[in-house]
Design a protein around this motif. Structure first.
Motif, PDB file in Angstrom:
ATOM      1  N   ILE A  40      44.950  46.712  33.405  1.00  0.00           N
ATOM      2  CA  ILE A  40      45.096  46.968  34.714  1.00  0.00           C
ATOM      3  C   ILE A  40      44.000  47.364  35.562  1.00  0.00           C
ATOM      4  CG2 ILE A  40      46.692  48.131  36.377  1.00  0.00           C
ATOM      5  CD1 ILE A  40      47.845  45.687  35.209  1.00  0.00           C
ATOM      6  N   LYS A  41      43.501  48.569  34.940  1.00  0.00           N
ATOM      7  CA  LYS A  41      42.350  49.438  35.753  1.00  0.00           C
ATOM      8  C   LYS A  41      41.253  48.338  35.682  1.00  0.00           C
ATOM      9  CE  LYS A  41      43.614  53.887  33.833  1.00  0.00           C
ATOM     10  NZ  LYS A  41      43.315  55.091  32.853  1.00  0.00           N
ATOM     11  N   LYS A  42      40.760  47.587  34.860  1.00  0.00           N
ATOM     12  CA  LYS A  42      39.562  46.536  35.003  1.00  0.00           C
ATOM     13  C   LYS A  42      39.979  45.701  36.069  1.00  0.00           C
ATOM     14  CE  LYS A  42      36.756  43.423  32.469  1.00  0.00           C
ATOM     15  NZ  LYS A  42      36.597  42.493  31.327  1.00  0.00           N
ATOM     16  N   LYS A  43      41.069  45.363  36.207  1.00  0.00           N
ATOM     17  CA  LYS A  43      41.581  44.332  37.253  1.00  0.00           C
ATOM     18  C   LYS A  43      41.335  45.057  38.762  1.00  0.00           C
ATOM     19  CE  LYS A  43      44.215  41.129  34.986  1.00  0.00           C
ATOM     20  NZ  LYS A  43      44.421  39.817  35.259  1.00  0.00           N
ATOM     21  N   GLU A  44      41.752  46.459  38.785  1.00  0.00           N
ATOM     22  CA  GLU A  44      41.528  47.051  40.090  1.00  0.00           C
ATOM     23  C   GLU A  44      39.966  47.303  40.391  1.00  0.00           C
ATOM     24  OE1 GLU A  44      43.713  50.572  39.496  1.00  0.00           O
ATOM     25  OE2 GLU A  44      45.569  49.716  39.423  1.00  0.00           O
ATOM     26  N   ILE A  45      39.334  47.676  39.377  1.00  0.00           N
ATOM     27  CA  ILE A  45      37.826  47.705  39.665  1.00  0.00           C
ATOM     28  C   ILE A  45      37.215  46.199  40.133  1.00  0.00           C
ATOM     29  CG2 ILE A  45      35.655  47.835  38.338  1.00  0.00           C
ATOM     30  CD1 ILE A  45      36.957  50.176  36.753  1.00  0.00           C
ATOM     31  N   GLU A  46      37.385  45.319  39.433  1.00  0.00           N
ATOM     32  CA  GLU A  46      37.312  43.937  39.713  1.00  0.00           C
ATOM     33  C   GLU A  46      37.421  43.730  41.149  1.00  0.00           C
ATOM     34  OE1 GLU A  46      38.615  40.884  37.055  1.00  0.00           O
ATOM     35  OE2 GLU A  46      37.219  41.692  35.479  1.00  0.00           O
ATOM     36  N   LYS A  47      38.760  43.898  41.671  1.00  0.00           N
ATOM     37  CA  LYS A  47      39.243  43.800  43.099  1.00  0.00           C
ATOM     38  C   LYS A  47      38.515  44.431  43.929  1.00  0.00           C
ATOM     39  CE  LYS A  47      44.215  42.592  42.204  1.00  0.00           C
ATOM     40  NZ  LYS A  47      45.589  43.028  42.798  1.00  0.00           N
ATOM     41  N   GLN A  48      38.261  45.852  43.715  1.00  0.00           N
ATOM     42  CA  GLN A  48      37.438  46.524  44.412  1.00  0.00           C
ATOM     43  C   GLN A  48      35.959  45.992  44.661  1.00  0.00           C
ATOM     44  OE1 GLN A  48      37.554  50.411  42.642  1.00  0.00           O
ATOM     45  NE2 GLN A  48      39.595  50.721  43.552  1.00  0.00           N
ATOM     46  N   SER A  49      35.404  45.500  43.543  1.00  0.00           N
ATOM     47  CA  SER A  49      34.137  44.981  43.529  1.00  0.00           C
ATOM     48  C   SER A  49      34.063  43.951  44.528  1.00  0.00           C
ATOM     49  CB  SER A  49      33.618  44.640  42.218  1.00  0.00           C
ATOM     50  OG  SER A  49      33.732  45.821  41.363  1.00  0.00           O
ATOM     51  N   PHE A  50      35.020  42.962  44.350  1.00  0.00           N
ATOM     52  CA  PHE A  50      35.115  41.669  45.199  1.00  0.00           C
ATOM     53  C   PHE A  50      35.150  42.142  46.574  1.00  0.00           C
ATOM     54  CE2 PHE A  50      37.428  38.325  47.117  1.00  0.00           C
ATOM     55  CZ  PHE A  50      36.533  37.319  46.962  1.00  0.00           C
ATOM     56  N   GLY A  51      36.096  43.116  46.768  1.00  0.00           N
ATOM     57  CA  GLY A  51      36.101  43.441  48.328  1.00  0.00           C
ATOM     58  C   GLY A  51      34.721  44.024  48.962  1.00  0.00           C
ATOM     59  N   GLU A  52      34.218  44.688  48.089  1.00  0.00           N
ATOM     60  CA  GLU A  52      32.729  45.546  48.434  1.00  0.00           C
ATOM     61  C   GLU A  52      31.816  44.343  48.735  1.00  0.00           C
ATOM     62  OE1 GLU A  52      33.543  49.519  45.883  1.00  0.00           O
ATOM     63  OE2 GLU A  52      31.834  48.235  45.158  1.00  0.00           O
ATOM     64  N   ILE A  53      31.777  43.225  47.848  1.00  0.00           N
ATOM     65  CA  ILE A  53      30.732  42.298  48.108  1.00  0.00           C
ATOM     66  C   ILE A  53      31.147  41.670  49.474  1.00  0.00           C
ATOM     67  CG2 ILE A  53      30.063  39.973  47.149  1.00  0.00           C
ATOM     68  CD1 ILE A  53      30.435  41.347  44.361  1.00  0.00           C
ATOM     69  N   ILE A  54      32.447  41.191  49.755  1.00  0.00           N
ATOM     70  CA  ILE A  54      32.634  40.567  50.972  1.00  0.00           C
ATOM     71  C   ILE A  54      32.422  41.693  52.272  1.00  0.00           C
ATOM     72  CG2 ILE A  54      34.777  39.901  52.420  1.00  0.00           C
ATOM     73  CD1 ILE A  54      36.250  38.617  49.840  1.00  0.00           C
ATOM     74  N   SER A  55      32.635  42.826  51.902  1.00  0.00           N
ATOM     75  CA  SER A  55      32.348  43.663  53.071  1.00  0.00           C
ATOM     76  C   SER A  55      30.548  43.607  53.188  1.00  0.00           C
ATOM     77  CB  SER A  55      32.842  44.816  52.833  1.00  0.00           C
ATOM     78  OG  SER A  55      32.663  46.062  53.786  1.00  0.00           O
ATOM     79  N   LYS A  56      30.035  43.787  52.237  1.00  0.00           N
ATOM     80  CA  LYS A  56      28.563  43.590  52.200  1.00  0.00           C
ATOM     81  C   LYS A  56      28.070  42.598  52.916  1.00  0.00           C
ATOM     82  CE  LYS A  56      25.442  42.988  48.949  1.00  0.00           C
ATOM     83  NZ  LYS A  56      24.690  41.733  49.444  1.00  0.00           N
ATOM     84  N   HIS A  57      28.432  41.601  52.567  1.00  0.00           N
ATOM     85  CA  HIS A  57      28.042  40.256  53.050  1.00  0.00           C
ATOM     86  C   HIS A  57      28.335  40.205  54.762  1.00  0.00           C
ATOM     87  CE1 HIS A  57      26.027  37.935  50.044  1.00  0.00           C
ATOM     88  NE2 HIS A  57      27.041  38.315  49.303  1.00  0.00           N
ATOM     89  N   ARG A  58      29.633  40.687  55.064  1.00  0.00           N
ATOM     90  CA  ARG A  58      29.967  40.576  56.380  1.00  0.00           C
ATOM     91  C   ARG A  58      28.934  41.741  57.286  1.00  0.00           C
ATOM     92  NH1 ARG A  58      32.689  43.784  59.436  1.00  0.00           N
ATOM     93  NH2 ARG A  58      33.814  45.128  57.610  1.00  0.00           N
TER      94      ARG A  58
END
Length: 118
Positions: A40-58
């Motif tokens: 579960i913790k790993k999935k939370e980290i992946e979700k955060q990473s995914f969101g950070e990447i979208i935010s960075k590109h935006r």
């Protein structure tokens, strides 16, 4: 009397085996629970990473959340949830995001994969 002694010894051995069995089940349950919580913790980290990447590109493209939302036909709350790691975009929205950011879907997915392995 000897039959009673054998029965008593048998019951003690049976009780000991039962206790060993219970300890084994408890250990396995605790181990599985630990593995599950790490997953579960790993999935939370992946979700955060995914969101950070979208935010960075935006942000790199100097786009607002509202602009991205309007271009993709979703609400700004949805885009915000993507960036906060609370939701994942659908496949069609992922393709539209990549196109909007001027990169290929493969590049976006590779960046997400590379970031989640850190």
């Amino acid at each position: 009397m000897p039959a009673l002694q054998i029965t008593w010894q048998f019951l003690m051995i049976l009780l000991l085996c039962f206790l060993i069995f219970l300890v084994a089940i408890l250990a396995k349950t605790l181990y599985n629970n630990l593995k599950y919580s790490e997953s579960i913790k790993k999935k939370e980290i992946e979700k955060q990473s995914f969101g950070e990447i979208i935010s960075k590109h935006r942000n790199d493209c100097k786009m607002t959340i509202e602009y991205v939302a309007k271009h993709l036909g979703v609400s700004s709350n949805v885009v915000s949830k993507w960036e906060n790691g609370k939701l994942y975009p659908s496949n069609s929205n992922l393709i539209a995001l990549a196109k909007l950011f001027g990169i290929t879907v493969e590049e976006l997915l590779k960046e997400i994969e590379d970031n989640s392995q850190l």
